[in-house]
Scaffold this motif. Structure first.
Motif, PDB file in Angstrom:
ATOM      1  N   GLY A 148       0.813  -1.203   0.000  1.00  0.00           N
ATOM      2  CA  GLY A 148       0.000   0.000   0.000  1.00  0.00           C
ATOM      3  C   GLY A 148       0.849   1.256   0.000  1.00  0.00           C
ATOM      4  N   VAL A 152       1.118   4.138  -2.941  1.00  0.00           N
ATOM      5  CA  VAL A 152       0.915   5.557  -2.641  1.00  0.00           C
ATOM      6  C   VAL A 152       2.084   6.386  -3.178  1.00  0.00           C
ATOM      7  N   SER A 156       0.460   8.227  -6.196  1.00  0.00           N
ATOM      8  CA  SER A 156      -0.025   9.467  -5.580  1.00  0.00           C
ATOM      9  C   SER A 156       1.059  10.534  -5.501  1.00  0.00           C
ATOM     10  N   ALA A 164      -4.125   9.786  -2.183  1.00  0.00           N
ATOM     11  CA  ALA A 164      -3.402   8.865  -1.306  1.00  0.00           C
ATOM     12  C   ALA A 164      -4.261   8.357  -0.161  1.00  0.00           C
ATOM     13  N   VAL A 165      -5.044   9.223   0.464  1.00  0.00           N
ATOM     14  CA  VAL A 165      -5.760   8.825   1.674  1.00  0.00           C
ATOM     15  C   VAL A 165      -7.196   9.338   1.628  1.00  0.00           C
ATOM     16  N   TYR A 184     -10.653   7.300  -4.938  1.00  0.00           N
ATOM     17  CA  TYR A 184     -10.118   7.039  -3.602  1.00  0.00           C
ATOM     18  C   TYR A 184     -10.137   5.547  -3.275  1.00  0.00           C
ATOM     19  N   PRO A 188      -6.588   1.345  -2.259  1.00  0.00           N
ATOM     20  CA  PRO A 188      -6.865   0.392  -1.181  1.00  0.00           C
ATOM     21  C   PRO A 188      -7.496  -0.906  -1.670  1.00  0.00           C
ATOM     22  N   THR A 191      -4.686  -3.062  -3.112  1.00  0.00           N
ATOM     23  CA  THR A 191      -3.857  -3.563  -2.015  1.00  0.00           C
ATOM     24  C   THR A 191      -4.565  -4.681  -1.256  1.00  0.00           C
ATOM     25  N   GLU A 261      -6.392  -0.041   6.158  1.00  0.00           N
ATOM     26  CA  GLU A 261      -7.262   1.116   6.378  1.00  0.00           C
ATOM     27  C   GLU A 261      -6.526   2.244   7.095  1.00  0.00           C
ATOM     28  N   PHE A 264      -4.234   3.994   4.332  1.00  0.00           N
ATOM     29  CA  PHE A 264      -4.991   4.839   3.404  1.00  0.00           C
ATOM     30  C   PHE A 264      -5.997   5.741   4.120  1.00  0.00           C
ATOM     31  N   TRP A 266      -8.668   4.980   5.432  1.00  0.00           N
ATOM     32  CA  TRP A 266      -9.995   4.598   4.952  1.00  0.00           C
ATOM     33  C   TRP A 266     -10.911   4.432   6.167  1.00  0.00           C
TER      34      TRP A 266
END
Length: 317
Positions: A148, A152, A156, A164-165, A184, A188, A191, A261, A264, A266
């Motif tokens: 991940g 990024v 990103s 990225a996040v 977005y 994730p 990954t 999570e 990112f 998330w």
């Protein structure tokens, strides 16, 4: 079939009760005072006692469990110690984001895993098989949180192609099916899909190779059945085991990955669980673990029923 389904549902009941008991006890055996998150540093003993009584922490554990279970059955998981908001609303908001991520990752991982597994199984001991197997081994072996961060950095930071996040523009935690939000989801989801892709690839490859080496496949070909018909028989025989593996992997993804999570940012169940652990938010921690565990139990029940529908031998067994 109905009798089989009823039997499986009856088996689920003690599992659900056991899961609830484990969820309740796990957060109580950890050291530390959960009220530290809301008590000021100079709080008096009287204030601490009042809060402990308000949250029910002054009662014996069996009484706390009984009250908590009864409230949970009515949809009341209490209020978060850190935020004061209802736990159920917090958990369901996070779970909906995790389900979105898990579905996207499952589509990517399962599709790639099935394709690579079938190709590798049909071309065993060739360079195609070795290439597909190498992808599978790499997917299982590479730490997903490291992957991940690499994604990024590349997409990103260096290329500036994808955010990225977060889960939406401006740090939004509310999901919508448009490109502003979908971008977005890309990193994730990729990954998260890598490990399931590797596991499904290896499983389908082994199943396909084993089925193709059985006598009934040779008999079908000897009778002149077209290769497309043979392929249908291979799929039908491999489906129950492959479905069980994919069901487990989907359950793991629905459980949320704390590391992915967090990398990112998330706003899913894994991110919420991580926050609850660091804040010692017992109601939120209990509610999150319980909901995720029930999702896993329910998903396994659905997989069992689907397996029985595909393969009648499971019902007879």
């Amino acid at each position: 079939m109905l009798a089989y389904i009823a039997r499986r549902i009856v088996y689920v009941v003690p599992i659900v009760i056991s899961v609830a008991l484990v969820c309740f006890l796990l957060v109580h055996i950890t050291p530390g005072d959960p009220l530290v998150a809301v008590l000021p540093a100079d709080a008096s003993q009287e204030l601490a006692a009042q809060l402990r009584t308000a949250y029910g922490f002054d009662r014996p554990l069996p009484v706390q469990f009984g009250l908590w279970l009864m409230r949970a059955l009515h949809g009341d998981l209490g209020n978060s110690i850190a935020t004061g908001r209802p736990v159920l609303a917090e958990v369901m908001r996070a779970v909906s984001n995790t389900v979105t991520l898990a579905i996207a990752a499952a589509i990517i991982g399962f599709t790639m895993g099935i394709l690579l597994g079938l190709i590798a199984g049909y071309f065993r001991e060739t360079w195609i098989d070795k290439l597909a197997t190498s992808f599978a081994i790499a997917g299982v072996s590479v730490p997903h949180y490291w992957l991940g961060m690499v994604l990024v950095i590349i997409f990103s930071v260096q290329l500036n192609w994808l955010p990225a996040v977060g889960a939406g523009p401006g740090g939004s935690a509310t999901w919508a099916w448009d490109w502003a939000h979908l971008q977005y989801l890309v990193l994730p989801a990729i990954t998260t899909s890598v490990i399931p892709m590797g596991i499904v690839t290896r499983t389908v490859r082994a199943l396909t190779g084993d089925i193709l080496s059985q006598d009934f496949v040779e008999a079908l070909r000897a009778k002149g059945l077209h290769e497309r018909g043979v392929f249908r028989h291979v799929i039908k025989n491999a489906a129950p085991t492959a479905l069980a593996v994919m069901g487990l992997q989907l359950g793991y993804m629905l459980g949320g990955s704390i590391l992915i999570e967090t990398v990112f940012s998330w706003p899913g169940s894994g991110f919420l669980l991580n926050s609850a652990i660091f804040q010692r938010d017992l109601p939120l921690l209990q509610g999150t673990i319980l909901i995720l565990a029930l999702f896993f139990v329910f998903l396994n029940l659905m997989v069992d029923i689907a397996q029985a529908a595909i393969d009648p031998r499971i019902k007879r067994g």
